[in-house]
Write a protein that holds these residues in place. Sequence first.
Motif, PDB file in Angstrom:
ATOM      1  N   VAL A  65      14.512  52.762  61.731  1.00 36.76           N
ATOM      2  CA  VAL A  65      13.704  53.860  61.089  1.00 36.76           C
ATOM      3  C   VAL A  65      14.354  54.168  59.795  1.00 36.76           C
ATOM      4  O   VAL A  65      15.431  54.684  59.722  1.00 36.76           O
ATOM      5  N   SER A  66      13.591  54.245  58.555  1.00 35.47           N
ATOM      6  CA  SER A  66      13.861  54.936  57.585  1.00 35.47           C
ATOM      7  C   SER A  66      13.352  56.438  57.413  1.00 35.47           C
ATOM      8  O   SER A  66      12.187  56.712  58.125  1.00 35.47           O
ATOM      9  N   THR A  67      14.493  57.349  57.397  1.00 36.33           N
ATOM     10  CA  THR A  67      14.132  58.674  57.686  1.00 36.33           C
ATOM     11  C   THR A  67      13.704  59.450  56.314  1.00 36.33           C
ATOM     12  O   THR A  67      13.957  60.716  56.300  1.00 36.33           O
ATOM     13  N   THR A  68      13.688  58.839  55.359  1.00 35.16           N
ATOM     14  CA  THR A  68      13.357  59.398  54.032  1.00 35.16           C
ATOM     15  C   THR A  68      11.839  59.997  54.197  1.00 35.16           C
ATOM     16  O   THR A  68      11.157  59.506  55.018  1.00 35.16           O
ATOM     17  N   ASP A  69      11.543  60.874  53.185  1.00 38.28           N
ATOM     18  CA  ASP A  69      10.144  61.419  53.346  1.00 38.28           C
ATOM     19  C   ASP A  69       8.910  60.482  53.038  1.00 38.28           C
ATOM     20  O   ASP A  69       7.934  60.617  53.488  1.00 38.28           O
ATOM     21  N   SER A  70       9.265  59.578  52.095  1.00 35.67           N
ATOM     22  CA  SER A  70       8.282  58.469  51.703  1.00 35.67           C
ATOM     23  C   SER A  70       8.745  57.174  52.236  1.00 35.67           C
ATOM     24  O   SER A  70       9.842  56.939  52.656  1.00 35.67           O
ATOM     25  N   PRO A  71       7.809  56.660  52.513  1.00 34.82           N
ATOM     26  CA  PRO A  71       7.859  55.127  53.082  1.00 34.82           C
ATOM     27  C   PRO A  71       8.524  54.248  52.225  1.00 34.82           C
ATOM     28  O   PRO A  71       8.589  54.526  50.829  1.00 34.82           O
ATOM     29  N   ALA A  72       9.479  53.330  52.578  1.00 30.86           N
ATOM     30  CA  ALA A  72      10.424  52.545  51.793  1.00 30.86           C
ATOM     31  C   ALA A  72       9.689  51.287  51.505  1.00 30.86           C
ATOM     32  O   ALA A  72       8.678  51.084  51.776  1.00 30.86           O
ATOM     33  N   SER A  73      10.330  50.957  50.159  1.00 32.39           N
ATOM     34  CA  SER A  73       9.757  49.525  49.768  1.00 32.39           C
ATOM     35  C   SER A  73       9.989  48.527  50.673  1.00 32.39           C
ATOM     36  O   SER A  73      11.163  48.396  51.553  1.00 32.39           O
ATOM     37  N   ALA A  74       9.088  47.501  50.814  1.00 33.40           N
ATOM     38  CA  ALA A  74       9.256  46.534  52.036  1.00 33.40           C
ATOM     39  C   ALA A  74       9.111  45.303  51.506  1.00 33.40           C
ATOM     40  O   ALA A  74       7.907  45.182  50.697  1.00 33.40           O
ATOM     41  N   ALA A  75       9.640  44.329  52.038  1.00 27.83           N
ATOM     42  CA  ALA A  75       9.166  42.601  51.644  1.00 27.83           C
ATOM     43  C   ALA A  75       9.537  41.922  52.945  1.00 27.83           C
ATOM     44  O   ALA A  75      10.089  42.375  53.843  1.00 27.83           O
ATOM     45  N   ALA A  76       8.702  40.817  52.758  1.00 29.50           N
ATOM     46  CA  ALA A  76       9.116  39.758  54.091  1.00 29.50           C
ATOM     47  C   ALA A  76       8.983  38.611  53.849  1.00 29.50           C
ATOM     48  O   ALA A  76       7.750  38.089  52.768  1.00 29.50           O
ATOM     49  N   CYS A  77       9.268  37.481  54.571  1.00 30.40           N
ATOM     50  CA  CYS A  77       9.099  36.157  54.638  1.00 30.40           C
ATOM     51  C   CYS A  77       8.816  35.813  55.904  1.00 30.40           C
ATOM     52  O   CYS A  77       9.614  36.033  56.856  1.00 30.40           O
TER      53      CYS A  77
END
Length: 455
Positions: A65-77
């Motif tokens: 879980v990212s605990t920062t206030d804003s969503p994290a940048s995310a990427a996927a393959c």
Amino acid sequence: MRNGPYKSATRAISNVTRAMSSQAPSKAHLHKPILSSKFPVGYAVGGSHCGVKKDASVNDLGLIVSTTDSPASAAACFTRNAFKAAPVVVSQDILTKSAGKARAIVVNSGCANAVTGTQGMKDAWAMSKETDVAMFKSKATPSTLVMSTGVIGQTLPISKILEGIRASADNLGSDFAAWEQAAKAFMTTDTFPKLVARTFALGDTTYRMAGIAKGAGMIHPDMAPALPHATLLGCVVTDAAVAPKALQKALTYAVDRSFNSISVDGDMSTNDTIVALANGAAGGPELTATDPAFATFQEELKDFAVQLAQLVVRDGEGATKFVTVSVRNAPTYEDAHRIASKISTSALVKTALYGEDANWGRVLAATGSVPLSNGASIDTGKVNVSFIPSDGTSKLPVLVNGEPEKVDEDRAKEILSLEDFEVEVDLGMEGGQEAQYWTCDLSYEYVRINGDYRS
């Protein structure tokens, strides 16, 4: 007259039985404690048993879980397999609708939730939404990516998983112990948790990166970026600030040269997924693909992904050898990559490696079966094949400019008895392109593991 053949057959059966009873060498040395200071800030993680697996002593549910206030940048393959598992479809949908943003990853092992129809889709969405509620008290657009691994064709015990997610909300941490528990939740036939962390610098700022991978069988990934299209799962998270499009570009580059360049058994899973998160918790400006520092980040991510991918091969089901297949002086990178893949997946090559037999003819047969791009043809009179030991001693050429060498079989056996070695094929063609694949041998133990996987 009947006793001779009968005794020979009995002896052969006895030899096979004895070989099948032998275990692959321990891989415990590949998992070591990591300083907690090397893990990225702004993440809370953990793993627990929720009841997917029968053995209550093993983890089957993990959260990152990212605990920062804003969503994290995310990427996927994701896998290109036509039978994409429900968690793959759900995660793709989330990333598409969020323009590359996510807040968490939830993973279960013990059941792949693949080829499970409408119920499987409902269950995957339920895992994402329940994590959002438990961690962020949010019922808005889902922001938790989902991974599942295990047996195909069985539905999840979803009520147990959702209860496990709720129970995990207040039991996450950020130190090595917490990360180790999360890594254990990814495991199926893996013999050790695959967990890596490191620090790296972009300019004057130091950042951290952590990664988890799982996989030991059904490993021959072919993953593409997040577009509509036993298992390899992996995640890499960092506290650097990276724009979503830049993160996707870097991850695609890294996966092509790491997870898409490994093979245990040549079988592509329905669930293959690699996810990257960048939450920016360590500060600094957001990195874009046009920034001078982007190339440095991309190489860091690639090298990190290679390290994780190689751990998967080293833990290949029943594997006793870690083999680098290098194809050099090919017309294009794609040609070199396809040939390296063909050699790495050849059952004849892999069984010869297990038997420590330098049967280079099998390597050549695999090489010559791959059509080259643009109608190019291999000049067989320029091809060289060598076996290269990992102990720093001299390599052993077995084919030089298309002519077979008189092979020192004792030396060949010595090289192939090593845990690590390289098979090198030099095509001697214009273009000078090269590619590497990492693979392992194919043993009796692999057959035993997969012969009773569901029982």
